[in-house]
Scaffold this motif. Structure first.
Motif, PDB file in Angstrom:
ATOM      1  N   ARG A  54       0.647  -1.093   0.160  1.00 57.26           N
ATOM      2  CA  ARG A  54      -0.152  -0.214  -0.069  1.00 57.26           C
ATOM      3  C   ARG A  54       0.956   1.007  -0.137  1.00 57.26           C
ATOM      4  N   LYS A  57       2.555   1.749  -3.521  1.00 55.34           N
ATOM      5  CA  LYS A  57       1.507   2.423  -4.276  1.00 55.34           C
ATOM      6  C   LYS A  57       1.121   3.742  -3.967  1.00 55.34           C
ATOM      7  N   CYS A  58       1.244   4.248  -2.759  1.00 51.78           N
ATOM      8  CA  CYS A  58       0.966   5.825  -2.445  1.00 51.78           C
ATOM      9  C   CYS A  58       2.166   6.469  -2.867  1.00 51.78           C
ATOM     10  N   GLU A  61       1.785   7.152  -6.596  1.00 57.77           N
ATOM     11  CA  GLU A  61       0.844   7.931  -6.934  1.00 57.77           C
ATOM     12  C   GLU A  61       1.363   9.416  -6.494  1.00 57.77           C
TER      13      GLU A  61
END
Length: 119
Positions: A54, A57-58, A61
């Motif tokens: 997670r 992924k952050c 982004e």
């Protein structure tokens, strides 16, 4: 006899020790505790890996957002640059055109003066 007649106090009979220490945890209970610990470890490991994924992924982004923002700033700067260039070109073109007209007028006047002087 070997146990009772020795001077060492820490000597004991193994079958007697096992019988007296039945209160110790049984091997099945130990195995069950190991299984529980293993299950908890696997669960915690899964949670840690999920959290890592997670966060990665952050991170991606956030990096894309920064890159997109940079592209938008560059685009706006390009527009501002072009507008500034156009404005400067327009302003100086009219001034240069006026100066060129005056130069042409002065050159024509100079030719007329030279012609008038020779006549």
């Amino acid at each position: 006899m070997a146990v009772d007649h020795r001077s060492c106090k820490d000597i004991f009979d193994i079958p007697e020790f096992v019988q007296n220490n039945k209160a110790h945890t049984d091997s099945k209970e130990i195995q069950e505790e190991i299984k529980t610990a293993k299950r908890d470890l696997i669960e915690t490991l899964g949670k840690c890996k999920g959290e890592r994924d997670r966060l990665l992924k952050c991170k991606e982004e956030a990096l894309h957002a920064v890159q997109d923002f940079r592209k938008e700033i560059d685009k706006r700067l390009d527009i501002l640059e072009q507008n500034s260039i156009d404005s400067i070109e327009k302003k100086y073109k009219s001034i240069i055109d006026k100066i060129n007209d005056e130069i042409q007028l002065l050159e024509n006047t100079q030719i007329e003066v030279v012609c008038a002087k020779t006549n």
